[in-house]
Design a protein around this motif. Sequence first.
Motif, PDB file in Angstrom:
ATOM      1  N   ASP A  10      -6.088  20.369   3.505  1.00 58.15           N
ATOM      2  CA  ASP A  10      -6.863  19.912   2.347  1.00 58.15           C
ATOM      3  C   ASP A  10      -6.808  20.932   1.205  1.00 58.15           C
ATOM      4  N   GLN A  27      -0.349  10.285   0.634  1.00 59.18           N
ATOM      5  CA  GLN A  27      -0.663   9.743   1.961  1.00 59.18           C
ATOM      6  C   GLN A  27       0.105  10.525   3.011  1.00 59.18           C
ATOM      7  N   PRO A  48      -4.306  15.056   1.311  1.00 57.60           N
ATOM      8  CA  PRO A  48      -5.536  14.343   1.663  1.00 57.60           C
ATOM      9  C   PRO A  48      -5.615  13.976   3.139  1.00 57.60           C
ATOM     10  N   LYS A  69      -7.647  11.190   4.566  1.00 57.87           N
ATOM     11  CA  LYS A  69      -7.120   9.838   4.436  1.00 57.87           C
ATOM     12  C   LYS A  69      -5.837   9.639   5.242  1.00 57.87           C
ATOM     13  N   ASP A  99       0.818  -1.216   0.000  1.00 57.39           N
ATOM     14  CA  ASP A  99       0.000   0.000   0.000  1.00 57.39           C
ATOM     15  C   ASP A  99       0.856   1.273   0.000  1.00 57.39           C
ATOM     16  N   ARG A 131      -3.331   8.483   7.919  1.00 54.16           N
ATOM     17  CA  ARG A 131      -3.283   7.237   8.674  1.00 54.16           C
ATOM     18  C   ARG A 131      -2.454   7.406   9.929  1.00 54.16           C
TER      19      ARG A 131
END
Length: 356
Positions: free
Chosen positions: A324, A301, A329, A332, A172, A334
């Motif tokens: 943003d 990411q 992002p 999203k 990923d 993590r």
Amino acid sequence: MSSDAGRPVLALNVGSSSLKFGFYMVDASGSRVLISGAEEAGGEPEAALARIAQRLQAQSMPAPAAVGHRIVHGGPHCRLHTLIDAAVMQQLQAATAFAPLHVPPALALVRAAQARFPGVAQVACLDTAFHAGMPAVARTLPIPRELRALGIERYGFHGLSGESIVRQLGSDLPPRLVIAHLGHGASVTAVAHGASVDTSMGLTPTGGVIMSTRCGDLDPGVLAYVVREHGYDAAQLASLIDQRSGMLGISGLSGDLRELIAAAASTSASDDDARLAIAMFCASVRKQIAAMAAVLGGVDQLVFTGGIGENDASTRAFICEGLDALGIPTAKARVLPAQEDEQIALLTWQITRQPH
């Protein structure tokens, strides 16, 4: 034991006051922790290591086949994770000049481990290694050539954390990744296709974002001023930028973000400085994330890690405000753990399997 069998590896991570450890069984498929924990070091890593050895023996653990050590700074001559021999020890000793608070206790621990586990391979796992391939535009500092020739450049830190994030993302892993490692020390790193291409910390772990007690990036004229006008010497400068600045210096209360958040919840005007410290910390991280987005040409990411990054959702949200609009992002974003000790174990296994 065959070369393909699992090997017991002891990972050691010494800090200013404690010695964290993890004892892993490692093979080609990965690692499995058998026991982990921490011992108070208090400037005596040898005694802390002795207590760890007692804990391993009390739980009938096998003797380690290799020992991996977190080394914060490898200096100009030790750039990659490596098996420790006499020559490497000399290189690491020379690196003490770049990180006088971090390297000496780590080397004392290496010597203690060599004495306690004679004949067992010892591996230096460098926090700087992840950044060793940064391009010259990121690595070079704007100082005269004769000083750059002495190894004064951007090294970057939290590399073991960064490597562990790349490993955890696995398939990923996006092409353009920003890692925000936020804890007592904090840094932001731009990762392109799994490689570090820029990072906020510089020659030492003091640069970059505002931290708990470290100033982060600071107009160098401030240092010239306090030397010229107030007689600061090198030791006083080191104390100023590493121990008395950052959120502690701004708030006058604490460098612990949890204490500052509790104080900021008060309606008292006397806690305005706590609120300011939080706001400045978040703003400095936000600006570095935006800067790394510019380096990468966009961000696919954003990953938060470290004690603050993993555990403080409100601070993460505060940092993300407005990102943003820059095409980052944050919805999203993590959260992944900084698996530094496991990364040490995996690297140690890999290096000790290589022919030497």
